[in-house]
Motif scaffolding. Structure first.
Motif, PDB file in Angstrom:
ATOM      1  N   VAL A  39      32.351  63.303 101.760  1.00 27.17           N
ATOM      2  CA  VAL A  39      33.098  62.544 100.744  1.00 27.17           C
ATOM      3  C   VAL A  39      32.271  62.408  99.472  1.00 27.17           C
ATOM      4  CG1 VAL A  39      34.101  60.302 100.197  1.00 27.17           C
ATOM      5  CG2 VAL A  39      34.464  61.299 102.453  1.00 27.17           C
ATOM      6  N   TRP A  40      30.985  62.114  99.628  1.00 22.87           N
ATOM      7  CA  TRP A  40      30.088  61.986  98.472  1.00 22.87           C
ATOM      8  C   TRP A  40      29.997  63.310  97.707  1.00 22.87           C
ATOM      9  CZ3 TRP A  40      24.171  60.467  98.888  1.00 22.87           C
ATOM     10  CH2 TRP A  40      23.709  60.119  97.620  1.00 22.87           C
ATOM     11  N   SER A  41      29.905  64.406  98.438  1.00 21.39           N
ATOM     12  CA  SER A  41      29.831  65.716  97.797  1.00 21.39           C
ATOM     13  C   SER A  41      31.103  66.010  97.002  1.00 21.39           C
ATOM     14  CB  SER A  41      29.612  66.809  98.845  1.00 21.39           C
ATOM     15  OG  SER A  41      28.373  66.658  99.498  1.00 21.39           O
ATOM     16  N   TRP A  42      32.254  65.743  97.596  1.00 27.17           N
ATOM     17  CA  TRP A  42      33.514  66.020  96.901  1.00 27.17           C
ATOM     18  C   TRP A  42      33.683  65.129  95.678  1.00 27.17           C
ATOM     19  CZ3 TRP A  42      36.332  70.102  96.856  1.00 27.17           C
ATOM     20  CH2 TRP A  42      36.378  70.953  97.970  1.00 27.17           C
ATOM     21  N   SER A  43      33.208  63.887  95.749  1.00 35.21           N
ATOM     22  CA  SER A  43      33.296  63.016  94.561  1.00 35.21           C
ATOM     23  C   SER A  43      32.436  63.571  93.426  1.00 35.21           C
ATOM     24  CB  SER A  43      32.860  61.595  94.916  1.00 35.21           C
ATOM     25  OG  SER A  43      31.486  61.544  95.255  1.00 35.21           O
ATOM     26  N   ILE A  44      31.247  64.093  93.767  1.00 34.00           N
ATOM     27  CA  ILE A  44      30.384  64.707  92.744  1.00 34.00           C
ATOM     28  C   ILE A  44      31.017  65.983  92.201  1.00 34.00           C
ATOM     29  CG2 ILE A  44      28.155  65.845  92.388  1.00 34.00           C
ATOM     30  CD1 ILE A  44      26.962  63.872  94.403  1.00 34.00           C
ATOM     31  N   ILE A  45      31.580  66.794  93.086  1.00 34.07           N
ATOM     32  CA  ILE A  45      32.209  68.049  92.660  1.00 34.07           C
ATOM     33  C   ILE A  45      33.329  67.781  91.660  1.00 34.07           C
ATOM     34  CG2 ILE A  45      33.670  69.951  93.453  1.00 34.07           C
ATOM     35  CD1 ILE A  45      32.010  69.861  96.096  1.00 34.07           C
ATOM     36  N   ILE A  46      34.198  66.835  91.983  1.00 36.99           N
ATOM     37  CA  ILE A  46      35.322  66.525  91.087  1.00 36.99           C
ATOM     38  C   ILE A  46      34.825  65.942  89.770  1.00 36.99           C
ATOM     39  CG2 ILE A  46      37.365  65.073  90.813  1.00 36.99           C
ATOM     40  CD1 ILE A  46      37.758  65.311  93.864  1.00 36.99           C
ATOM     41  N   GLN A  47      33.866  65.005  89.868  1.00 37.82           N
ATOM     42  CA  GLN A  47      33.372  64.352  88.652  1.00 37.82           C
ATOM     43  C   GLN A  47      32.641  65.329  87.730  1.00 37.82           C
ATOM     44  OE1 GLN A  47      30.020  63.314  87.758  1.00 37.82           O
ATOM     45  NE2 GLN A  47      30.580  61.876  86.131  1.00 37.82           N
ATOM     46  N   ARG A  48      31.801  66.183  88.312  1.00 39.94           N
ATOM     47  CA  ARG A  48      31.068  67.152  87.496  1.00 39.94           C
ATOM     48  C   ARG A  48      32.010  68.199  86.895  1.00 39.94           C
ATOM     49  NH1 ARG A  48      27.010  65.500  85.140  1.00 39.94           N
ATOM     50  NH2 ARG A  48      28.209  63.605  85.506  1.00 39.94           N
ATOM     51  N   THR A  49      33.030  68.592  87.641  1.00 38.47           N
ATOM     52  CA  THR A  49      33.994  69.552  87.116  1.00 38.47           C
ATOM     53  C   THR A  49      34.685  68.996  85.878  1.00 38.47           C
ATOM     54  OG1 THR A  49      34.381  70.494  89.318  1.00 38.47           O
ATOM     55  CG2 THR A  49      36.058  70.903  87.644  1.00 38.47           C
ATOM     56  N   LEU A  50      35.080  67.731  85.927  1.00 36.88           N
ATOM     57  CA  LEU A  50      35.721  67.094  84.779  1.00 36.88           C
ATOM     58  C   LEU A  50      34.744  66.960  83.608  1.00 36.88           C
ATOM     59  CD1 LEU A  50      37.781  64.300  86.591  1.00 36.88           C
ATOM     60  CD2 LEU A  50      38.602  66.495  85.709  1.00 36.88           C
ATOM     61  N   VAL A  51      33.489  66.606  83.907  1.00 37.95           N
ATOM     62  CA  VAL A  51      32.486  66.453  82.852  1.00 37.95           C
ATOM     63  C   VAL A  51      32.226  67.793  82.171  1.00 37.95           C
ATOM     64  CG1 VAL A  51      30.032  65.995  82.433  1.00 37.95           C
ATOM     65  CG2 VAL A  51      31.377  64.412  83.802  1.00 37.95           C
ATOM     66  N   PHE A  52      32.091  68.863  82.941  1.00 34.39           N
ATOM     67  CA  PHE A  52      31.827  70.178  82.365  1.00 34.39           C
ATOM     68  C   PHE A  52      33.014  70.661  81.532  1.00 34.39           C
ATOM     69  CE2 PHE A  52      28.560  71.577  85.806  1.00 34.39           C
ATOM     70  CZ  PHE A  52      27.704  70.585  85.348  1.00 34.39           C
ATOM     71  N   ARG A  53      34.215  70.395  82.010  1.00 35.09           N
ATOM     72  CA  ARG A  53      35.397  70.780  81.238  1.00 35.09           C
ATOM     73  C   ARG A  53      35.426  70.047  79.903  1.00 35.09           C
ATOM     74  NH1 ARG A  53      40.936  70.149  84.364  1.00 35.09           N
ATOM     75  NH2 ARG A  53      39.837  71.706  85.615  1.00 35.09           N
ATOM     76  N   GLN A  54      35.099  68.767  79.928  1.00 33.96           N
ATOM     77  CA  GLN A  54      35.056  67.989  78.693  1.00 33.96           C
ATOM     78  C   GLN A  54      33.951  68.492  77.769  1.00 33.96           C
ATOM     79  OE1 GLN A  54      34.008  63.866  79.233  1.00 33.96           O
ATOM     80  NE2 GLN A  54      34.960  63.247  77.312  1.00 33.96           N
ATOM     81  N   ALA A  55      32.790  68.815  78.337  1.00 35.67           N
ATOM     82  CA  ALA A  55      31.668  69.299  77.520  1.00 35.67           C
ATOM     83  C   ALA A  55      32.017  70.617  76.834  1.00 35.67           C
ATOM     84  CB  ALA A  55      30.427  69.459  78.390  1.00 35.67           C
ATOM     85  N   ARG A  56      32.686  71.517  77.543  1.00 29.72           N
ATOM     86  CA  ARG A  56      33.079  72.794  76.932  1.00 29.72           C
ATOM     87  C   ARG A  56      34.091  72.578  75.811  1.00 29.72           C
ATOM     88  NH1 ARG A  56      32.507  74.813  82.419  1.00 29.72           N
ATOM     89  NH2 ARG A  56      34.642  74.156  82.860  1.00 29.72           N
ATOM     90  N   ALA A  57      35.048  71.675  76.032  1.00 23.60           N
ATOM     91  CA  ALA A  57      36.047  71.401  74.995  1.00 23.60           C
ATOM     92  C   ALA A  57      35.395  70.763  73.773  1.00 23.60           C
ATOM     93  CB  ALA A  57      37.138  70.488  75.553  1.00 23.60           C
ATOM     94  N   GLU A  58      34.460  69.835  73.999  1.00 17.28           N
ATOM     95  CA  GLU A  58      33.756  69.196  72.881  1.00 17.28           C
ATOM     96  C   GLU A  58      32.946  70.219  72.090  1.00 17.28           C
ATOM     97  OE1 GLU A  58      31.422  66.287  74.839  1.00 17.28           O
ATOM     98  OE2 GLU A  58      33.003  64.750  74.869  1.00 17.28           O
ATOM     99  N   ALA A  59      32.249  71.095  72.799  1.00 11.47           N
ATOM    100  CA  ALA A  59      31.432  72.106  72.124  1.00 11.47           C
ATOM    101  C   ALA A  59      32.302  73.048  71.289  1.00 11.47           C
ATOM    102  CB  ALA A  59      30.630  72.891  73.150  1.00 11.47           C
TER     103      ALA A  59
END
Length: 231
Positions: A39-59
């Motif tokens: 469960v902890w791994s999946w929460s990190i996977i989802i959260q990091r995926t959203l963060v990376f998507r946001q970072a790419r859009a911001e860049a």
């Protein structure tokens, strides 16, 4: 005898909850640990995926604004010294150092180019650390969960053999439950480890690409300042 064994085996609950309920305390602890890790791994996977998507859009948005042809001072005044975007923070760090390097008479303090480079490098290092938050957990789960599950399996099989010896009976109704409970721990270990390894590799590669983009921008930005200084 075979019919009696088959009837007894059919009466045993082989569902995951049934196997967990019959497991020893040690095996239950191992299973719970693996479920929590998954469960902890999946929460990190989802959260990091959203963060990376946001970072790419911001860049992407920032690069479009940066190369639009507007003066850099004007762009810096728009985003401020502490912007929300990661790429913008790299730019703001360089511009802030550029402005601080001007004396009151308008002349530049010597060594401005190296200070701008170091300032942006420090900012990129901070953003890299922020982007990679949690990836160490995925690496740890991916590398240790199978062994934790194997420990639960070994412990469960050991107890299953003890029960077989005490019952002095090796028919299916006695052997199957203990073996199934033990193997469930290995299954949970693999269930936690496989996604963690896959997404650790993917997210690490995504993070490296994003950071490489920041570094490329910093080099281009430093080149622009170098031209201005030389001129």
């Amino acid at each position: 005898m075979a019919t009696e064994t088959l009837v007894l085996a059919q009466e045993i609950d082989f569902s995951m909850w049934g196997l967990f309920a019959r497991a020893t305390l040690t095996v239950k602890f191992v299973m719970l640990l693996l479920v929590i890790s998954s469960v902890w791994s999946w929460s990190i996977i989802i959260q990091r995926t959203l963060v990376f998507r946001q970072a790419r859009a911001e860049a992407l948005r920032f690069e479009q604004a940066f190369w639009s042809g507007n003066p850099l001072d004007e762009l810096f005044d728009q985003i401020g010294s502490d912007p929300a975007g990661r790429a913008e923070r790299v730019f703001a760090a360089g511009m802030s150092e550029w402005r601080r390097s001007h004396r009151t008479d308008g002349a530049l303090i010597p060594g401005v180019q190296s200070r701008i480079d170091r300032t942006m490098d420090v900012t990129i290092a901070k953003e890299s650390e922020s982007l990679q938050t949690g990836l160490q957990v995925l690496a740890t789960v991916g590398s240790t969960a199978p062994f934790v599950g194997l420990f639960g399996t070994v412990w469960g099989i050991m107890n299953a053999f003890v029960e077989i010896a005490e019952a002095q009976n090796t028919n299916l109704a006695v052997v199957a439950p203990g073996i199934a409970e033990a193997l469930l721990a290995t299954g949970l270990g693999l269930l936690a480890a496989i996604p963690a390894v896959i997404f650790y590799n993917k997210l690490s590669a995504d993070s490296d690409k994003i950071i490489a983009g920041y570094e490329a921008f910093a080099d281009e930005f430093a080149t622009i300042f170098s031209r201005q200084l030389d001129s």
